[in-house]
Design a protein around this motif. Structure first.
Motif, mmCIF file in Angstrom:
data_model
loop_
_atom_site.group_PDB
_atom_site.id
_atom_site.type_symbol
_atom_site.label_atom_id
_atom_site.label_comp_id
_atom_site.label_asym_id
_atom_site.label_seq_id
_atom_site.Cartn_x
_atom_site.Cartn_y
_atom_site.Cartn_z
ATOM 1 N N CYS A 1 37.710 -10.995 28.093
ATOM 2 C CA CYS A 1 36.566 -11.767 27.595
ATOM 3 C C CYS A 1 35.445 -11.727 28.616
ATOM 4 C CB CYS A 1 36.962 -13.226 27.350
ATOM 5 S SG CYS A 1 38.272 -13.478 26.146
ATOM 6 N N ASP A 2 34.242 -12.122 28.174
ATOM 7 C CA ASP A 2 33.092 -12.281 29.061
ATOM 8 C C ASP A 2 32.768 -13.771 29.169
ATOM 9 O OD1 ASP A 2 32.875 -9.529 29.287
ATOM 10 O OD2 ASP A 2 31.345 -9.366 27.725
ATOM 11 N N ALA B 1 42.334 -13.414 28.409
ATOM 12 C CA ALA B 1 42.658 -14.517 27.502
ATOM 13 C C ALA B 1 44.153 -14.790 27.497
ATOM 14 C CB ALA B 1 42.202 -14.170 26.089
ATOM 15 N N GLU C 1 30.223 -16.908 20.492
ATOM 16 C CA GLU C 1 30.585 -17.560 21.748
ATOM 17 C C GLU C 1 31.205 -18.923 21.476
ATOM 18 O OE1 GLU C 1 27.335 -15.981 24.986
ATOM 19 O OE2 GLU C 1 26.773 -17.715 23.774
ATOM 20 N N LYS D 1 26.763 -11.671 19.591
ATOM 21 C CA LYS D 1 28.132 -12.032 19.963
ATOM 22 C C LYS D 1 28.437 -13.477 19.601
ATOM 23 C CE LYS D 1 29.658 -9.090 23.755
ATOM 24 N NZ LYS D 1 30.191 -9.104 25.130
ATOM 25 N N ASP E 1 43.637 -10.138 25.789
ATOM 26 C CA ASP E 1 42.376 -9.430 25.612
ATOM 27 C C ASP E 1 41.382 -9.834 26.705
ATOM 28 O OD1 ASP E 1 43.147 -8.071 23.374
ATOM 29 O OD2 ASP E 1 42.046 -9.316 21.946
ATOM 30 N N VAL F 1 39.528 -12.748 19.608
ATOM 31 C CA VAL F 1 40.368 -12.204 20.679
ATOM 32 C C VAL F 1 41.822 -12.623 20.476
ATOM 33 C CG1 VAL F 1 38.458 -12.240 22.312
ATOM 34 C CG2 VAL F 1 40.081 -14.129 22.299
ATOM 35 N N LEU G 1 32.020 -18.417 26.474
ATOM 36 C CA LEU G 1 32.978 -17.331 26.448
ATOM 37 C C LEU G 1 32.792 -16.505 25.185
ATOM 38 C CD1 LEU G 1 35.531 -16.644 28.371
ATOM 39 C CD2 LEU G 1 36.841 -17.273 26.346
ATOM 40 N N SER G 2 32.829 -15.169 25.330
ATOM 41 C CA SER G 2 32.719 -14.257 24.192
ATOM 42 C C SER G 2 33.730 -13.127 24.365
ATOM 43 C CB SER G 2 31.310 -13.686 24.072
ATOM 44 O OG SER G 2 30.960 -12.967 25.241
ATOM 45 N N ARG G 3 33.928 -12.382 23.327
ATOM 46 C CA ARG G 3 34.836 -11.235 23.384
ATOM 47 C C ARG G 3 34.262 -10.175 24.317
ATOM 48 N NH1 ARG G 3 37.182 -7.948 18.108
ATOM 49 N NH2 ARG G 3 38.421 -6.424 19.272
#
Length: 201
Positions: A146-147, A163, A5, A3, A144, A140, A197-199
């Motif tokens: 996010c994680d 987001a 980030e 992923k 959307d 994103v 933060l990631s998608r």
């Protein structure tokens, strides 16, 4: 595939009230104004903390003091955590700022008068104000999920961080996540101020 980030600031958002002009006058008097005490947000734009406070009264008559943020909004809203809601005998629904349909009735008391709202109290959904560049880096778009990955003494991953991506002309320069104090304390974020933060899936 690993992923992508981005590093983001993470802020704790305490309970607060956004007042409409009409409710401001009812609570604090006809000459009342919301004046800035401290600018909020990583980019120094937008909301600010004022020196005004109101009493938020729950359905059982219990209450607590709550800071007023500016500038004035079209409609009054009250943002609390679940713990703070239970302090006044309430279990507010999850909600999003400015979208008040389905939120909870609540009473506000000020030094000049009181207001009974038919809606407006909620627990804010966790969200990130993401720069367009950071949004592109992790793939994103506005709204959307996010994680958010927090490292440290109590490692935690928050899913469903919404987001909020402004147009480029807004000129936002720093991405920052808003959590309430229930979430902040759960991952011991008083020991640090950032996360990854990631998608989301």
């Amino acid at each position: 595939m690993e992923k992508k980030e981005v590093k983001v600031l993470v802020h704790a958002s305490g309970r607060h009230v956004h007042l409409s002009e009409a409710d401001l006058k009812t609570l604090f008097g006809p000459e009342a104004e919301i004046r800035p005490k401290r600018v909020l947000g990583a980019d120094g734009k937008g909301d600010f903390l004022s020196d005004l406070k109101v009493e938020v009264v729950g359905p059982e008559g219990k209450s607590f003091s709550c800071s007023v943020l500016g500038p004035a909004r079209r409609e009054t809203q009250v943002e609390v955590s679940y713990t703070e809601g239970r302090m006044i005998g309430a279990v507010p629904p999850l909600g999003d700022s400015g979208k008040l349909e389905g939120t909870m009735p609540v009473c506000l008391r000020g030094p000049y008068g009181s207001v009974k709202l038919t809606r407006g109290m909620f627990v804010a959904r966790r969200h990130v104000h993401l720069t367009p560049d950071d949004a592109e880096r992790i793939g994103v778009k506005n709204n959307d999920p996010c994680d958010l990955r927090i490292e440290g003494a109590r490692p935690t991953t928050f899913h469903g961080v919404i987001a909020k991506v402004p147009p480029r002309e807004v000129g936002m320069e720093v991405s920052d996540v808003h959590l309430d104090y229930d979430e902040w304390n759960a991952c011991a974020l008083f020991q640090q101020d950032g996360g990854w933060l990631s998608r989301g899936e």
